[in-house]
Design an enzyme around this catalytic site. Structure first.
Site, mmCIF file in Angstrom:
data_model
loop_
_atom_site.group_PDB
_atom_site.id
_atom_site.type_symbol
_atom_site.label_atom_id
_atom_site.label_comp_id
_atom_site.label_asym_id
_atom_site.label_seq_id
_atom_site.Cartn_x
_atom_site.Cartn_y
_atom_site.Cartn_z
ATOM 1 N N ARG A 38 49.656 37.673 47.909
ATOM 2 C CA ARG A 38 48.872 38.678 48.649
ATOM 3 C C ARG A 38 49.753 39.493 49.586
ATOM 4 N NH1 ARG A 38 43.275 35.501 50.286
ATOM 5 N NH2 ARG A 38 42.209 35.878 48.300
ATOM 6 N N LYS A 201 32.839 26.589 39.457
ATOM 7 C CA LYS A 201 31.825 27.252 40.287
ATOM 8 C C LYS A 201 30.932 28.198 39.487
ATOM 9 C CE LYS A 201 35.093 27.523 44.094
ATOM 10 N NZ LYS A 201 35.907 28.617 44.627
ATOM 11 N N GLY A 354 41.649 32.127 42.589
ATOM 12 C CA GLY A 354 42.773 31.443 43.220
ATOM 13 C C GLY A 354 43.349 30.341 42.345
ATOM 14 N N GLY A 378 36.419 35.340 45.601
ATOM 15 C CA GLY A 378 35.014 35.738 45.744
ATOM 16 C C GLY A 378 34.833 37.244 45.592
#
Ligand code: ADP
Ligand code: 3PG
Ligand code: MG
Length: 398
Positions: A38, A201, A354, A378
């Site tokens: 990042r 998820k 991630g 997200g």
């Protein structure tokens, strides 16, 4: 339509204080940055502004601290940024993010200097999108730049409240690049469009799946997510992770899009994640056993879809198994390699999430072997789901 930093005349940046919201929420281990993707992705924006004589003030959050906590300080990030930028440009750090000390530090900056502020989330007002805090942030600079795509799904003071108080607010290069690639997938993917979904998820991925299922030509499901799909088809899944809450949604998706959804036909199973008893099984998973990875036959079927077709578009989110443990990493490693092959054959390949980025590295696939690795977790899924992104919307609001 986003206005980006290169849309403004160079002279407008000269001598100006430019606040750049970056997402330096990176992994810090024992006081040093262990994953800096990042940080590196914001370099084009930071260097562009610095070269044009701006005083570049960087603001970010790190983790989810409750008030000021030393272990959540951005100081190690300033050190890493200095190392990457090299001696030519000065990077300073200030242990506050608003107030007099910060104003004084900015006052001392020369044109082209870079200053990183302390963690915005040391103030609860950041996440509360508090107006007074927003005003304090806005008072630090003349121009606002958002280069934090991965935080743009948050309606916080630094991504939303303060933004509206600036006359000039622009997107940085990384934000713009992310929006470009992800919009392509969302609106107009180059066909054939293959979607590879894994991980655990399901809840976070349903929105994106709802939007992308109608557009995809093929959807390959792996990871723990696959067992909920298999369960919905009446296949025995043993003790594998099942998301019962979303079983009705999955059943419905299978009845509408069943012909394009591919599911694992064999599995690496074990009675516990320790993997000592790992074995390969086709079809049903015996009672008491857990599916931890896709099996060899599935790897072949999936790899053929990802790497051997094209050139089209492939989007991958979520590992194919419990890849952190060697016994269960084979499926994920092979999918990562197939992604690289698809890229070399001319497909647009995109990776999000991630853990998926971790998995790609574990497979020895470099960032240069993928068209785009999203910085977002997200945020990427929300964007693909078509949700409103407050950090992006704010750039166009008065
Ligand atoms: P991402 O961060 O890329 O979006 P997720 O957070 O959804 O991915 O899921 C990643 C996690 O899913 C990893 O920690 C991985 O070990 C786990 N996982 C994948 N497959 C399985 C499985 N069959 N059983 C248990 N955990 C799994
Ligand atoms: C992320 O890592 O997804 C972003 O930095 C946002 O962090 P958050 O989920 O704590 O808001
Ligand atoms: Mg994850």
């Amino acid at each position: 339509m986003l206005q980006i930093i290169s849309d403004l005349e160079d002279s407008q940046f000269n001598g100006k204080r430019v606040l750049v919201r970056v997402d330096f929420n990176v992994s810090v281990l024992n006081g040093s940055v262990s994953e800096d993707y990042r940080i590196r992705m914001t370099l084009p924006t930071i260097e562009y502004l610095s070269k044009r004589g701006s005083k570049v003030v960087l603001a970010s959050h790190l983790g989810r601290p409750e008030g000021p906590q030393h272990s959540y300080s951005l100081e190690p990030v300033a050190k890493r940024l200095s190392e990457i930028i090299g001696k030519k440009t000065k990077v300073r750090f200030v242990n506050q993010c608003v107030g007099e000390t910060v104003h004084n530090e900015i006052e001392k900056m020369n044109k082209g200097d870079i200053l990183l502020l302390e963690n915005l989330r040391f103030h609860k007002e950041e996440e509360a999108n508090d107006l007074i805090f927003s005003k304090q942030i806005a008072s630090l600079a003349d121009i606002y730049v958002n280069d934090a795509f991965s935080t743009s799904h948050r309606r916080h003071a630094s991504t939303h409240g303060a933004v509206k108080l600036f006359d000039i607010k622009l997107a940085g290069f990384n934000l713009n690049k992310e929006v470009g690639y992800l919009s392509m997938i969302k609106e107009n993917p180059i066909k054939p469009f293959t979607l590879v979904i894994g991980g655990v998820k399901i809840k976070d991925k349903i929105g994106a799946l709802e939007n992308l299922l109608p557009k995809a030509d093929r959807v390959l499901i792996g990871g723990a997510a696959a067992y909920t799909f298999l369960k919905a088809k009446g296949i025995n899944t043993g003790n594998s992770v099942i998301n019962f809450e979303h079983l009705p949604w999955v059943t419905n998706a299978l009845s509408t899009f069943g012909d394009k959804i591919m599911l694992p036909s064999d599995h690496v199973i074990a009675s516990s994640p320790k993997g000592y008893s790992a074995s390969l099984v086709k079809g049903d998973i015996p009672d008491g056993m857990i599916g931890f990875d896709i099996g060899n036959e599935t790897v072949e079927r999936y790899s053929a879809e990802v790497g051997a077709k094209g050139p089209g578009t492939v989007f991958w989110n979520g590992p194919m198994g419990l890849f952190e443990i060697g016994f269960f990493a084979n499926g994920t490693i092979n999918i990562a390699k197939s992604m690289a092959l698809a890229f070399w054959r001319g497909s647009k390949t995109l990776i999000g999430g991630g853990d998926t980025l971790e998995a790609m590295k574990k497979a020895g696939v470099s960032e240069g072997e993928v068209s785009h690795v999203s910085t977002g977790g997200g945020a990427t899924l929300r964007f693909l789901a078509g949700d409103e992104m407050p950090g992006i919307v704010a750039l166009n609001e008065k």
